[in-house]
Scaffold this active site. Structure first.
Site, PDB file in Angstrom:
ATOM      1  N   LYS A  50       0.869  -1.172   0.000  1.00 62.03           N
ATOM      2  CA  LYS A  50       0.000   0.000   0.000  1.00 62.03           C
ATOM      3  C   LYS A  50       0.904   1.220   0.000  1.00 62.03           C
ATOM      4  O   LYS A  50       1.886   1.265   0.752  1.00 62.03           O
ATOM      5  CB  LYS A  50      -0.851  -0.033   1.281  1.00 62.03           C
ATOM      6  CG  LYS A  50      -1.730   1.165   1.455  1.00 62.03           C
ATOM      7  CD  LYS A  50      -3.032   0.970   0.741  1.00 62.03           C
ATOM      8  CE  LYS A  50      -3.834   2.263   0.674  1.00 62.03           C
ATOM      9  NZ  LYS A  50      -4.749   2.291  -0.453  1.00 62.03           N
ATOM     10  N   ARG A 103      23.114  -3.691   9.596  1.00 61.50           N
ATOM     11  CA  ARG A 103      24.444  -3.057   9.698  1.00 61.50           C
ATOM     12  C   ARG A 103      24.317  -1.807  10.561  1.00 61.50           C
ATOM     13  O   ARG A 103      23.210  -1.410  10.914  1.00 61.50           O
ATOM     14  CB  ARG A 103      24.902  -2.632   8.303  1.00 61.50           C
ATOM     15  CG  ARG A 103      23.874  -1.723   7.667  1.00 61.50           C
ATOM     16  CD  ARG A 103      24.279  -1.130   6.359  1.00 61.50           C
ATOM     17  NE  ARG A 103      23.120  -0.811   5.549  1.00 61.50           N
ATOM     18  CZ  ARG A 103      22.346   0.252   5.680  1.00 61.50           C
ATOM     19  NH1 ARG A 103      22.613   1.141   6.611  1.00 61.50           N
ATOM     20  NH2 ARG A 103      21.300   0.458   4.904  1.00 61.50           N
TER      21      ARG A 103
HETATM   22  P1  ADP Z   1      15.211   1.327   0.682  1.00 58.69           P
HETATM   23  O1  ADP Z   1      15.661   0.058   1.316  1.00 58.69           O
HETATM   24  O2  ADP Z   1      15.392   1.358  -0.795  1.00 58.69           O
HETATM   25  O3  ADP Z   1      15.749   2.546   1.386  1.00 58.69           O
HETATM   26  P2  ADP Z   1      12.711   1.448   2.153  1.00 58.69           P
HETATM   27  O4  ADP Z   1      11.707   0.362   2.128  1.00 58.69           O
HETATM   28  O5  ADP Z   1      13.567   1.564   3.371  1.00 58.69           O
HETATM   29  O6  ADP Z   1      13.623   1.363   0.855  1.00 58.69           O
HETATM   30  O7  ADP Z   1      11.980   2.840   1.941  1.00 58.69           O
HETATM   31  C1  ADP Z   1      12.691   4.064   1.784  1.00 58.69           C
HETATM   32  C2  ADP Z   1      11.710   5.219   1.820  1.00 58.69           C
HETATM   33  O8  ADP Z   1      10.730   5.074   0.771  1.00 58.69           O
HETATM   34  C3  ADP Z   1      10.870   5.324   3.086  1.00 58.69           C
HETATM   35  O9  ADP Z   1      11.535   6.001   4.111  1.00 58.69           O
HETATM   36  C4  ADP Z   1       9.668   6.095   2.581  1.00 58.69           C
HETATM   37  O10 ADP Z   1       9.972   7.462   2.438  1.00 58.69           O
HETATM   38  C5  ADP Z   1       9.466   5.503   1.198  1.00 58.69           C
HETATM   39  N1  ADP Z   1       8.523   4.346   1.245  1.00 58.69           N
HETATM   40  C6  ADP Z   1       8.837   3.044   1.322  1.00 58.69           C
HETATM   41  N2  ADP Z   1       7.733   2.265   1.360  1.00 58.69           N
HETATM   42  C7  ADP Z   1       6.683   3.116   1.314  1.00 58.69           C
HETATM   43  C8  ADP Z   1       5.249   2.943   1.301  1.00 58.69           C
HETATM   44  N3  ADP Z   1       4.700   1.746   1.349  1.00 58.69           N
HETATM   45  N4  ADP Z   1       4.489   4.066   1.241  1.00 58.69           N
HETATM   46  C9  ADP Z   1       5.028   5.302   1.172  1.00 58.69           C
HETATM   47  N5  ADP Z   1       6.357   5.527   1.165  1.00 58.69           N
HETATM   48  C10 ADP Z   1       7.176   4.456   1.217  1.00 58.69           C
END
Ligand code: ADP
Length: 447
Positions: free
Chosen positions: A201, A291
């Protein structure tokens, strides 16, 4: 305890580990590329071994050269820092084969947790709230369509083996779904070597809040509070603070408990970070980072712990010395990532630093490896300094940060200092009412 640690990294994080090791009476070995031969991490380590030319793929990421350096150094442990080989299970295995301890999780745990879709499925079984979405990676178009329809648009396509904020695609209606899915698959294959995609979502206005945890080899787990990393550009963090100013005490306690429970459910040991999105009401797990994080100093300053020393102690098979009831929040802390880049266009700005003044005074910490006369190489990440401050509350930390940004002098390269000076005085930042889209949508006027 270890005798000698090799640090498989460069720049400020290499210095950070060298400093912790020295304070523990452990000798240190730096590795470096020819480009980095005059770097501070080479200067401050007890020994240094060249692992190849400037290109990271041929030096810091070159498994056989780094393995050779480990073998030649006589070290008994390796700290990977963040980035480079820090999340590479093959490297963990190489360390094992060489008879040295990798300071981090074991290879099996690391590879299991790298599949972000799988981790969410595991945690769902433990009733840990995760962002609603597919159960694991999506195998076929029917499942894709059904899952998206079930959770409702907008949805987000994410690479199961992704990272660094790359390769995410928002889909706002069904017509675009299959096309975007195929494009996301191709992008994931190119960027991460595997094309598995999962669906979530899309949360429209989230805060990014993560919890720092430590787990030892005996099943003990503690948390070191949360960090709010909502200030992002293209899903990449720019500023972090601890604690988060948007959680009620009850929500904060629940978040911490959830993070500890999830860490135990995943059987994780060493330092880790559990990332969550918070929609103002509920928080949802998104991923675990296996990490030390760039932003670890905000937790260190807020709670008065040394996470690198804890990592070293855990890897040397010690029991966690910290008890949860002794880990107390002491300050509000904030970190700005100072990059060598054009503050208006966010382009890298490599070059020679010809004037430098580093801010100081009460409550200030600067983690950096820069010096006057240093060449900021275009070959590596543009992060050149982490400016961290603490205050008795958020407002004192913010004002102290502004004071330090105004003091900071770095000439010869452009930096993100002017960007932070602007952001920290905006109404949204002062009132702490922004979300992860703030910089991209409002501040840079991009949709
Ligand atoms: P990565 O490992 O590439 O950094 P993440 O899953 O940690 O990816 O997500 C990085 C950023 O992307 C989050 O901090 C948020 O800003 C955005 N994000 C990730 N998933 C969602 C989501 N389901 N809805 C809205 N924003 C998201």
């Amino acid at each position: 305890m270890f005798r000698k640690i090799l640090i498989a990294n460069r720049s400020e994080i290499a210095l950070r580990v060298i400093r912790a090791a020295k304070e523990l009476g452990i000798s240190t070995v730096a590795i470096y590329s020819t480009e980095d031969k005059n770097s501070m991490h080479v200067e401050l380590a007890d020994e240094a071994i060249c692992v190849g030319p400037a290109l990271a793929a041929e030096s810091y990421l070159n498994l056989s050269n780094v393995a050779q350096a480990i073998a030649n150094s006589g070290c008994d442990a390796v700290h990977p820092g963040y980035g480079f080989l820090s999340e590479n299970p093959t490297f963990v295995n190489i360390c094992k084969d060489l008879g040295v301890t990798f300071i981090g999780p074991d290879d099996k745990t690391m590879s299991n947790l790298a599949d972000k879709a799988k981790v969410k499925s595991i945690l769902n079984k433990f009733d840990i709230p995760t962002v609603p979405g597919s159960d694991g990676s999506i195998e076929d178009i029917d499942t894709l369509k059904k899952t998206a329809a079930d959770i409702g648009y907008p949805v987000l396509l994410k690479a199961s083996w992704g990272g660094g904020g790359k390769g995410m695609r928002i889909v706002r209606n069904e017509e675009d779904l299959v096309r975007e899915f195929n494009a996301a698959k191709m992008e994931a294959k190119v960027s991460f070597g595997k094309d598995d995609i999962y669906l979530e979502k899309f949360i429209e206005h989230p805060r990014h809040i993560e919890v720092q945890v430590l787990g030892d080899l005996y099943g003990n787990v503690v948390h070191i509070g949360e960090r709010d990393c909502t200030l992002q550009r293209r899903h990449q963090k720019l500023l972090e603070e601890s604690p988060s100013g948007v959680l009620s005490e009850e929500k904060r306690r629940k978040l911490h408990e959830t993070a500890v429970l999830a860490t135990k459910a995943l059987g994780y040991q060493n330092a880790g970070t559990l990332e969550f999105l918070f929609d103002g009401e509920n928080f949802y797990f998104i991923e675990i980072n296996t990490r030390i994080q760039v932003e670890h100093p905000v937790s260190e300053m807020a709670y008065g712990v040394d996470l690198i020393k804890e990592q070293i102690a855990i890897a040397s098979k010690e029991q966690l010395s910290l008890k949860q009831e002794d880990i107390k929040l002491k300050f509000h802390t904030m970190e700005c990532r100072i990059n060598a880049e054009d503050p208006d266009r966010f382009y890298p700005s490599p070059g020679m630093i010809n004037k430098l003044f580093i801010p100081g005074g009460p409550g200030v910490r600067v983690d950096s490896a820069v010096y006057c006369g240093m060449n900021v190489s275009p070959s590596y990440d543009s992060l050149i300094a982490k400016l961290i401050v603490k205050g008795s509350d958020r407002e004192e930390a913010r004002l102290r940060m502004l004071r330090c940004l105004n003091e900071f002098v770095i000439e010869g390269v452009k930096t993100s200092i002017p960007f932070f000076q602007r952001i920290l005085t905006t109404k949204d930042f002062v009132s702490n009412t922004y979300d992860t889209n703030f910089i991209d949508k409002k501040f840079l006027n991009k949709s």
